[in-house]
Design a protein around this motif. Structure first.
Motif, short mmCIF file in Angstrom:
data_model
loop_
_atom_site.label_atom_id
_atom_site.label_comp_id
_atom_site.label_asym_id
_atom_site.label_seq_id
_atom_site.Cartn_x
_atom_site.Cartn_y
_atom_site.Cartn_z
N ASP B 102 0.81 -1.21 0.00
CA ASP B 102 0.00 0.00 0.00
C ASP B 102 0.85 1.27 0.00
O ASP B 102 0.44 2.30 -0.53
CB ASP B 102 -0.95 0.02 1.21
CG ASP B 102 -2.08 -0.98 1.04
OD1 ASP B 102 -2.25 -1.47 -0.10
OD2 ASP B 102 -2.78 -1.27 2.03
N TYR B 106 0.27 3.86 -3.12
CA TYR B 106 -0.38 5.10 -2.71
C TYR B 106 -0.30 6.18 -3.79
O TYR B 106 -1.32 6.75 -4.18
CB TYR B 106 0.26 5.60 -1.41
CG TYR B 106 -0.34 6.89 -0.90
CD1 TYR B 106 -1.49 6.88 -0.13
CD2 TYR B 106 0.25 8.12 -1.19
CE1 TYR B 106 -2.04 8.05 0.34
CE2 TYR B 106 -0.31 9.30 -0.72
CZ TYR B 106 -1.46 9.25 0.04
OH TYR B 106 -2.01 10.42 0.50
N GLY B 107 0.92 6.43 -4.27
CA GLY B 107 1.11 7.49 -5.26
C GLY B 107 0.40 7.20 -6.57
O GLY B 107 -0.37 8.04 -7.07
N LYS B 109 -2.14 5.28 -7.24
CA LYS B 109 -3.59 5.36 -7.09
C LYS B 109 -4.03 6.82 -7.04
O LYS B 109 -5.04 7.19 -7.63
CB LYS B 109 -4.03 4.66 -5.80
CG LYS B 109 -4.18 3.15 -5.94
CD LYS B 109 -4.74 2.61 -4.65
CE LYS B 109 -4.90 1.09 -4.70
NZ LYS B 109 -5.18 0.56 -3.36
N LEU B 110 -3.25 7.60 -6.32
CA LEU B 110 -3.55 9.03 -6.20
C LEU B 110 -3.63 9.68 -7.57
O LEU B 110 -4.49 10.53 -7.84
CB LEU B 110 -2.41 9.66 -5.40
CG LEU B 110 -2.61 10.99 -4.74
CD1 LEU B 110 -3.69 10.88 -3.68
CD2 LEU B 110 -1.30 11.41 -4.09
N HIS B 111 -2.72 9.26 -8.46
CA HIS B 111 -2.67 9.89 -9.78
C HIS B 111 -3.45 9.11 -10.82
O HIS B 111 -3.21 9.23 -12.00
CB HIS B 111 -1.21 10.09 -10.19
CG HIS B 111 -0.50 11.06 -9.28
ND1 HIS B 111 -0.79 12.40 -9.23
CD2 HIS B 111 0.46 10.87 -8.34
CE1 HIS B 111 -0.03 12.99 -8.32
NE2 HIS B 111 0.73 12.09 -7.77
N LYS B 114 -5.70 2.52 -11.68
CA LYS B 114 -6.68 1.72 -10.97
C LYS B 114 -6.48 0.22 -11.21
O LYS B 114 -6.83 -0.59 -10.37
CB LYS B 114 -8.10 2.11 -11.41
CG LYS B 114 -8.62 3.32 -10.69
CD LYS B 114 -9.78 3.90 -11.43
CE LYS B 114 -11.10 3.54 -10.79
NZ LYS B 114 -12.21 4.07 -11.59
N GLN B 116 -5.46 -3.39 -11.23
CA GLN B 116 -4.70 -4.16 -10.24
C GLN B 116 -3.38 -4.67 -10.80
O GLN B 116 -2.35 -4.64 -10.13
CB GLN B 116 -5.53 -5.36 -9.78
CG GLN B 116 -6.10 -5.35 -8.39
CD GLN B 116 -5.51 -4.39 -7.39
OE1 GLN B 116 -4.32 -4.46 -7.05
NE2 GLN B 116 -6.32 -3.47 -6.89
N ILE B 163 5.91 6.86 -8.86
CA ILE B 163 5.15 7.76 -9.75
C ILE B 163 6.06 8.34 -10.83
O ILE B 163 5.75 9.39 -11.40
CB ILE B 163 4.42 8.87 -8.97
CG1 ILE B 163 5.39 9.55 -8.00
CG2 ILE B 163 3.23 8.32 -8.23
CD1 ILE B 163 4.77 10.76 -7.32
#
Lengths: 676, 250
Positions: B102, B106-107, B109-111, B114, B116, B163
């Motif tokens: 996770d 995190y990064g 997903k933030l940007h 999606k 998997q 990222i």
């Protein structure tokens, strides 16, 4: 190092201590007497703790003993599950009362959690230091309003308001909905302050890391800070639940008190009756020694068990947040095992499903009350469909605008809550001021309270405050000092701390029952001033102990060490260095406690307070009048006394606000002076 | 080619000026070290490069900082996009209290990532580039806080890499680590410069000498001297620099 390590030279001086370095005066006689003072001081402090702990055990014993008859005659299972509560016809089934208690509490938390958490986030993320300095004292003031005043305002303002909004659904206005709203407002302060503390405790490095990855402040709060603070927030909620469960006066005044389970179970417009309300309403009619009397104690026992359980869970959670975040926690491992069989994508799906259910359920429940089951399903589905739509919208407008929208909404929430507070205070002020005059304050009530003043009640409240202060201050401060400076981390001390915490969470009406069964009945004092003082003292004792302990422990350790290094004994250090340095915190906590005691109704309504008393003679064993009970009496028993109700409420509020202001000033002064 | 270039950069916290007329070029695919005694403004300077100073109220800037030719000090700069391109490693490892996986996802997903499978690939490749994959591949679902200090710092590097930044700022990344973990991070920095530009702030002059191509020496908020690392250490022009790198003050 614990404080013990550094100052033990002076702690347990007796036998094997090296005396050469201690006595600067090198006067043998003086040295011996000093040791004696040491021992005596320690003994006295310890006795205070033992007393406090004993109170909890006595409460449990007295409540249990008095409910024995009910257990024997009715049986625990029948009592818990029976559907009818009708003491008049001998039916003692408490299930509707237990369900009512949970419904009112649950409803209040459903309302208070999102609002309170939102306000905590606003205070933490958005508010400027100046706004924060307004919001935090406002929260404290919220918490300080006496419960009977909340009940009175609920009855006078909120209930009519709800009847205007839902004319077709509310016959009398008093309802589960009114109770939950009022309790929710009352639970807000604790939810806000505890969850804001836990948000603040999240290390700034988490925030930095997230922002450095290109997250906005709100994204950081939502995805990192809230996740890290989750057990603190859970603790806040559970503490709020604990408080709501034990609330008596406000709930009793607005829920309608019908001992039936709502139909359907989520019909928030039905009347409900809680455990506390049943005790408070029926105790005056229950004959001492009757089955009814015992059954009411049984209700108290059930309430006590529920509240103790809830508070124990909350304490565990608070402790968990305090454990350093450096190591993997057992609970994490357990959680991981639980979810191990799920793959990442399944986990995501489960999460999404849970969110949809959380949106659908309340939308369905509320709307089905208005437009039937099918309409409810339609509205629920519509609400759930809003989720992906809102997600798409937020993607379209970009993270920065999402953030400003969210923060705007939080700001509106804060403003709305403050507006409610302002309305509450404003209604009391506007209606109360015309009623207040020298005659009102300085003359006794006449015409059963319809006219005349409140002088005996003012006097009674002052007497209660003074007596409570006299009893609770020495006991509380001594216990606090002992726990802070003398108690180690032994099993016994941990047990004592647990007992004090439990006492802290015990509903005020339980103290009332305890005082009644011990002082009024067993000692044969009847309703008396001294009985009220003792009962209130026991109730505020744990708070005073806690604030004292915190204040004394907050004194920097250098001072203790400096004093010990000069050869001062432990008691000397405590009395001459630590206590003066921590007096600000101690006094603040003490004044706030007295403020709380003054506004309490439930503990004195069976121990001290009567509706009318005309003689002006003073005796410790006489019953008294008191402002909160007077307000309750006027509001519930004397229709048409509106002017006097507002006047009484305003005077009571003003006394409480003055005490709060005094406490804030003292705290501010001392903080400036000492710098910690 | 200069990926970052500061021109007469000055910075104030409230009324206190902490940076004075800094002119410094950062070359692409190189390691630049900024050295200097505590409080000289090193950390403040690199926090200008990803606008982390925005988090502190009352920060004022004059002069320009060009990133790829754009002045990032302008108020209309898309700070979030900038921070996506300029990653940062902090003095003390600060993994989120989440699982290893996770932390990395995190990064992305933030940007907006999606899928998997894509996320799984990012997790593996980021951890590999941070030389951590072999050590944690069986513990992706363990709490990041259960890793050792050095592993946590490499996890933070992997998180920054997840990222796909262009520049990696390191704010004394090894000051909390033991010598072995430090060596690993230094080695990693050398590998990273193949694909990224690294700017590191350090107390440790040997470290600057070992890994960096360029070195800047800062003193009391001014950039005293800047140049090729070898020049700074072997033939400094300023007497102050000479005294500092020879260990006579600092």
């Amino acid at each position: 190092m614990t404080p013990e390590d550094t100052v033990s030279v002076s702690g347990d001086i007796p036998k094997n201590a090296d005396i050469s370095g201690i006595d600067v005066c090198s006067h043998p006689k003086r040295f011996i007497s000093r040791i004696r003072i040491e021992d005596r001081a320690k003994l006295i402090l310890m006795a205070a703790v033992v007393f406090t702990v004993a109170v909890l055990f006595f409460i449990i014993i007295f409540i249990s003993y008095n409910s024995l008859d009910a257990v024997k005659e009715i049986g625990i299972w029948e009592f818990l599950t029976g559907g009818t509560w009708s003491p008049g016809s001998g039916a003692y089934g408490a299930s509707s009362l237990i369900v009512g208690t949970f419904l009112v509490t649950g409803g209040s938390i459903l309302f208070a959690l999102p609002v309170g958490l939102g306000m905590a986030i606003y205070i933490n993320d958005v508010a400027s230091p100046r706004v924060r300095n307004i919001l935090k004292p406002a929260c404290e003031l919220f918490a300080g309003i006496p419960s009977v005043v909340y009940g009175f305002i609920g009855l006078a303002v909120m209930v009519p308001f709800l009847m205007d909004v839902f004319p077709a659904h509310l016959n009398y206005g008093t309802s589960w909905l009114a109770g939950s709203l009022l309790l929710g407002i009352m639970a807000l302060p604790i939810i806000i302050s505890v969850s804001q503390d836990s948000l603040e405790a999240v290390p700034g490095s988490y925030r930095e890391a997230s922002m450095a990855l290109g997250a906005t402040k709100w994204e950081t709060t939502r995805k990192v800070v809230l996740r890290s603070a989750v057990s603190g927030i859970a603790a806040a909620v559970i503490l709020g639940i604990g408080r709501a469960l034990g609330e008596t006066m406000a709930v009793m005044m607005v829920t309608g008190n019908s001992a039936l389970i709502p139909e359907p179970l989520w019909n928030i417009f039905d009347m409900v009756r809680t455990l506390t309300a049943s005790i408070a309403l029926e105790m005056p009619e229950a004959v001492h020694g009757s089955l009814h009397f015992s059954a009411l104690f049984m209700l108290a026992l059930i309430l006590m068990v529920i509240v103790l359980l809830v508070n124990t869970v909350a304490r565990r959670m608070v402790r968990r947040t305090k454990i350093k975040m450096g190591t993997e926690k057992a609970a994490d491992v357990r959680r991981r095992r639980l979810f191990a069989p799920l793959s990442e994508s399944h986990k995501e799906m489960a999460k999404t499903a849970a969110v949809y259910a959380l949106v659908f359920a309340p939308a369905f429940m509320i709307s089905s009350l208005f437009i039937g089951t099918y309409g409810g399903i339609a509205i629920g589905a519509l609400a759930a469909a809003g989720l992906p739509v809102s997600k798409r919208i937020s993607r379209a407008i970009g993270p920065n605008r999402v953030q400003s929208t969210v923060y705007l909404m939080l700001g509106i929430t804060v403003a709305a809550v403050l507006a409610v507070l302002a309305v509450f205070l404003g209604v009391i002020a506007v209606n109360g001021l015309p009623a207040i005059s020298p005659e009102f304050i300085f003359s006794p009530p006449s015409n059963s309270g319809l006219s005349g003043g409140i002088w005996p009640a003012v006097i009674g409240t002052i007497e209660l405050a003074a007596g409570t202060a006299l009893i609770s201050f020495p006991l509380g401060v001594c216990s606090g000092i002992y726990l802070s400076q003398y108690a180690g981390d032994t099993r016994l001390i941990r047990l004592a701390r647990q007992a004090i915490d439990s006492l802290n969470g015990t509903p005020s009406i339980i103290f009332g029952l305890f005082g009644m069964s011990l002082l009024v009945i067993a000692f044969g004092w009847g309703y008396s001033l001294v009985g009220g003082c003792i009962t209130l003292s026991l109730m505020v004792l744990p708070t005073i102990i806690k604030t004292t302990e915190e204040a004394v422990s907050a004194v920097p350790k250098d001072l203790t060490e400096a004093s010990a290094a000069m050869g001062a004994s432990k008691w000397h250090t405590v009395s001459k260095v630590l206590l003066p340095a921590s007096m600000g915190g101690v006094i603040t906590g003490f004044i706030l406690s007295i403020g709380r005691a003054i506004g309490e109704t439930a503990p004195i309504m069976f121990t001290a307070a009567v509706a009318f008393r005309t003689t002006s003679s003073f005796s410790l064993l006489d019953p008294i009048m008191a402002l909160p009970y007077h307000l309750y009496y006027l509001a519930s028993e004397v229709p048409g006394s509106t002017a006097n109700q507002y006047g009484t409420a305003l005077v009571l509020m003003m006394i409480v606000i003055v005490l709060f202001a005094a406490a804030s000033v003292i705290r501010y002064r001392y903080r400036k002076k000492t710098g910690w | 080619m200069n990926i970052i270039e500061t021109n007469d950069l000055s910075l104030w916290y409230g009324n206190k000026q902490t940076l004075f007329d800094i002119n410094m070029p950062i070359k692409k695919n190189s390691i630049t070290s900024i050295i200097g005694p505590s409080g000289c403004g090193k950390s403040t300077l690199i926090r200008v490069f990803n606008r982390m100073n925005d988090l502190i109220d009352g920060t004022k800037i004059s002069g320009t900082v060009l990133y790829d030719g754009n002045n990032i000090c302008r108020p209309d700069t898309d700070v979030l996009a900038l921070r996506k391109r300029v990653g940062m490693i902090f003095q003390k490892a600060n993994p989120f209290p989440m699982t290893v996986r996770d932390n990395i996802t995190y990064g992305p997903k933030l940007h907006g990532v999606k899928d998997q499978k894509e996320l799984d690939e990012i997790v593996e490749s980021s951890l590999r580039r941070a030389a951590l994959f072999e050590e944690v591949k069986d513990r992706l679902n363990a709490s990041a806080l259960s890793l050792s200090g050095g592993q946590q710092q490499r996890l933070c590097i992997a998180r920054a890499l997840s990222i796909e930044p262009e520049v990696i700022l390191m704010d004394e990344p090894t000051s909390a680590l033991d010598p072995i973990a430090t060596a690993k991070i230094e080695e990693l920095a050398l590998e990273l410069k193949e694909n990224y530009t690294v700017v590191t702030v350090t107390h440790n002059m040997q470290q600057a000498g070992r890994i960096s191509d360029y070195t800047g020496f800062m003193y009391l908020g001014r950039l005293e001297e800047f140049g090729k690392t070898r020049d700074i250490f072997e033939s400094p022009k300023s007497e102050l620099t000479e005294r500092y790198v020879s260990g006579r003050f600092g």
